[in-house]
Write an enzyme that holds these catalytic residues in place. Sequence first.
Site, PDB file in Angstrom:
ATOM      1  N   THR A 120      -3.090   5.789  -3.977  1.00  0.00           N
ATOM      2  CA  THR A 120      -1.999   6.560  -3.283  1.00  0.00           C
ATOM      3  C   THR A 120      -0.613   6.250  -4.166  1.00  0.00           C
ATOM      4  O   THR A 120      -0.052   7.117  -4.582  1.00  0.00           O
ATOM      5  CB  THR A 120      -1.785   5.998  -1.984  1.00  0.00           C
ATOM      6  OG1 THR A 120      -1.543   4.593  -1.911  1.00  0.00           O
ATOM      7  CG2 THR A 120      -3.047   6.614  -0.988  1.00  0.00           C
ATOM      8  N   THR A 121      -0.407   5.077  -4.498  1.00  0.00           N
ATOM      9  CA  THR A 121       0.761   4.567  -5.392  1.00  0.00           C
ATOM     10  C   THR A 121       0.850   5.408  -6.818  1.00  0.00           C
ATOM     11  O   THR A 121       1.579   5.926  -6.959  1.00  0.00           O
ATOM     12  CB  THR A 121       0.818   3.173  -5.538  1.00  0.00           C
ATOM     13  OG1 THR A 121       0.409   2.598  -4.499  1.00  0.00           O
ATOM     14  CG2 THR A 121       2.104   2.814  -5.882  1.00  0.00           C
ATOM     15  N   ASP A 132       0.828  -1.184  -0.028  1.00  0.00           N
ATOM     16  CA  ASP A 132      -0.044   0.073  -0.133  1.00  0.00           C
ATOM     17  C   ASP A 132       0.936   1.227  -0.031  1.00  0.00           C
ATOM     18  O   ASP A 132       1.536   1.432   0.847  1.00  0.00           O
ATOM     19  CB  ASP A 132      -0.798  -0.166   1.323  1.00  0.00           C
ATOM     20  CG  ASP A 132      -1.895   0.903   1.112  1.00  0.00           C
ATOM     21  OD1 ASP A 132      -2.614   1.076   0.247  1.00  0.00           O
ATOM     22  OD2 ASP A 132      -2.056   1.800   2.145  1.00  0.00           O
ATOM     23  N   ASP A 143      -9.026   0.243   1.812  1.00  0.00           N
ATOM     24  CA  ASP A 143      -9.015   0.709   0.422  1.00  0.00           C
ATOM     25  C   ASP A 143     -10.410   0.457  -0.132  1.00  0.00           C
ATOM     26  O   ASP A 143     -11.175   1.243  -0.802  1.00  0.00           O
ATOM     27  CB  ASP A 143      -7.898   0.101  -0.603  1.00  0.00           C
ATOM     28  CG  ASP A 143      -6.454   0.673  -0.253  1.00  0.00           C
ATOM     29  OD1 ASP A 143      -6.475   1.658   0.868  1.00  0.00           O
ATOM     30  OD2 ASP A 143      -5.429   0.515  -0.679  1.00  0.00           O
TER      31      ASP A 143
HETATM   32  P1  ADP Z   1      -2.869   2.399  -5.798  1.00  0.00           P
HETATM   33  O1  ADP Z   1      -2.321   2.434  -4.380  1.00  0.00           O
HETATM   34  O2  ADP Z   1      -2.422   3.511  -6.760  1.00  0.00           O
HETATM   35  O3  ADP Z   1      -4.414   1.955  -5.671  1.00  0.00           O
HETATM   36  P2  ADP Z   1      -2.414  -0.355  -6.456  1.00  0.00           P
HETATM   37  O4  ADP Z   1      -1.192  -0.861  -6.331  1.00  0.00           O
HETATM   38  O5  ADP Z   1      -3.646  -0.653  -6.018  1.00  0.00           O
HETATM   39  O6  ADP Z   1      -2.053   1.126  -6.497  1.00  0.00           O
HETATM   40  O7  ADP Z   1      -2.413  -0.498  -8.258  1.00  0.00           O
HETATM   41  C1  ADP Z   1      -3.667   0.136  -8.875  1.00  0.00           C
HETATM   42  C2  ADP Z   1      -3.820   0.059 -10.315  1.00  0.00           C
HETATM   43  O8  ADP Z   1      -3.809  -1.468 -10.580  1.00  0.00           O
HETATM   44  C3  ADP Z   1      -4.739   0.828 -11.081  1.00  0.00           C
HETATM   45  O9  ADP Z   1      -4.252   1.305 -12.143  1.00  0.00           O
HETATM   46  C4  ADP Z   1      -5.660  -0.404 -11.265  1.00  0.00           C
HETATM   47  O10 ADP Z   1      -6.566  -0.033 -12.516  1.00  0.00           O
HETATM   48  C5  ADP Z   1      -4.797  -1.458 -11.611  1.00  0.00           C
HETATM   49  N1  ADP Z   1      -5.301  -2.731 -11.406  1.00  0.00           N
HETATM   50  C6  ADP Z   1      -6.143  -3.533 -10.643  1.00  0.00           C
HETATM   51  N2  ADP Z   1      -6.482  -4.525 -10.809  1.00  0.00           N
HETATM   52  C7  ADP Z   1      -6.117  -5.020 -12.180  1.00  0.00           C
HETATM   53  C8  ADP Z   1      -6.206  -6.000 -12.768  1.00  0.00           C
HETATM   54  N3  ADP Z   1      -6.909  -7.250 -12.541  1.00  0.00           N
HETATM   55  N4  ADP Z   1      -5.636  -5.925 -14.045  1.00  0.00           N
HETATM   56  C9  ADP Z   1      -4.958  -4.945 -14.640  1.00  0.00           C
HETATM   57  N5  ADP Z   1      -4.881  -3.688 -13.593  1.00  0.00           N
HETATM   58  C10 ADP Z   1      -5.366  -3.742 -12.442  1.00  0.00           C
END
Ligand code: ADP
Length: 521
Positions: free
Chosen positions: A96-97, A63, A386
């Site tokens: 956040t990332t 996270d 989240d």
């Molecule tokens: P954040 O803290 O920004 O939410 P995450 O590590 O949760 O970071 O990653 C979020 C990103 O991963 C988003 O751009 C989301 O669309 C993408 N994402 C989530 N699930 C999938 C999936 N199954 N396939 C492709 N991208 C995904």
Amino acid sequence: MRGLNTPIYILPAKTKRYIGRDAQRMNILAGKVLGETIRTTLGPKGMDKMLVDSLGDIVVTNDGVTILKEMDIEHPAAKMLVEVAKTQEDEVGDGTTTAVVLAGELLKKAEDLLDMDIHPTIISMGYRKAAKKAQEILDDIAITADDEETLLKVAMTAMTGKGSEKARKPLAELVVKAVKQVEENGEVDKDYIHIQRIAGASVDDSQIVDGLAIDKGRVSPLMPKKIENAKIALLKYPLEVKETEIDAKIRITDPSQMQKFIEQEEEMIKEMVQKIVDVGANVVFCQKGIDDLAQHYLAREGIYALKRVKNTDMKRLEKATGGKIVMDIRDLTEDDLGEAEVVYEKKIFDEILTFVEGCKNPKAVSIILRGSTKHVVSEVERAVEDAIGVVSAVIEDKKIVAGGGAPEVELAKRLRDYAETVSGREQLAIQAFADALEIIPKTLAENAGMDSIDVLVDLRAAHEESTTMGIDVFSGEVIDMLEMGVIEPYRVKKQAVQSAAEAAEMILRIDDVIAASETFK
Ligand code: ADP
């Protein structure tokens, strides 16, 4: 008289100062490094980080905001980016990332422009225009939806890759149920969803309570373990003999006076308990202490009581049971009592909890999260938080966008078209902004072990046809994200783009860093 060569100090001798390009380079570098550090955690295939604090306690997480908070960052410009992550967390609870990676990339692209001798003011003006246009584009590509299935998909997307993989579906169901339960007039106050972490079981065993779970047991084993048709008094008043505020001496001249004194204290406690009995309460949640004597009388009356209940729990109880927190026991009336079908004590693993179920107005709920170890439960809790954030955002805004890099590619495409319409050097800054957005799909692909250039080429081509094409990080193909069920709240993207742009702009405008020397070691 001072000679012309004598230095004049206007700042303390130890102050460090960086001016012009030096200041910009240093700040940009800090932002870039931060972005690159957490880049590897982005997306479902992102890696985790293990953070060890000075006491040796560890946190294993994926996270973004947790990593940044735990990192103990010193550089002032990097700290500004941490603020971006925190704002993102507070405002929307996810993304956040994305926000920090984007801010880092915007700074990196700005550096290239600085090397081309483009003035920082022009870059920030261009970025500002691009950010504004990006919001318009997002408004245009957002899709209206808030049905149950969409909410579930949004929750599952937010939890992908966050250590709760196997139980993603049941957890998403818990989250959607909890958020819907506390929703009032289209708004969600997340404070009314309480998460109770308990180790010692599988994540699948997590459950939602039909009411609240408070992490305390009754104060005395002589009290009943279960009360049906609970009438609940919520007290912010100590059930004990008050200590005098100033040191007082009481002079006693014979033993009978001592006896009287004790009796009088007992009488006060008895009166308090009698008051509780008179209004008809059979459960007491007390935010202050309950002394032994009071416990004894309460138990004798068959009343179930908890002491030192947290303020937040008191507020949730007030909401759920329809009772009213009373500051002075003398003011307690029957109308102040809350109601629940049943209140009981139960031990789960090593935690003793009090359950308040079948509440009058269940606008506050508890989720009991399980996991094999403390670290697992903590990581699952972050994923669930989240998910609560994103589901609330969709319930409130009723707007979603596709995930998997789809919105970023679409934004980049349309921003490049927009750049063509802007004259002068700002055009280059808008193009740089568009390029920077593609860091998100690029990173998602890289983290999944795919060739990011090939993927980007495919994505750009796919966006000639549809705005929702993104990366399936599991199969390595470019497909429609809506069909795959990878959905994010519109608000998460909107906020991420906006705050990343604002932070980059702010950092670019700094041309002078004046710091007390301790700030830079
Ligand atoms: P954040 O803290 O920004 O939410 P995450 O590590 O949760 O970071 O990653 C979020 C990103 O991963 C988003 O751009 C989301 O669309 C993408 N994402 C989530 N699930 C999938 C999936 N199954 N396939 C492709 N991208 C995904």
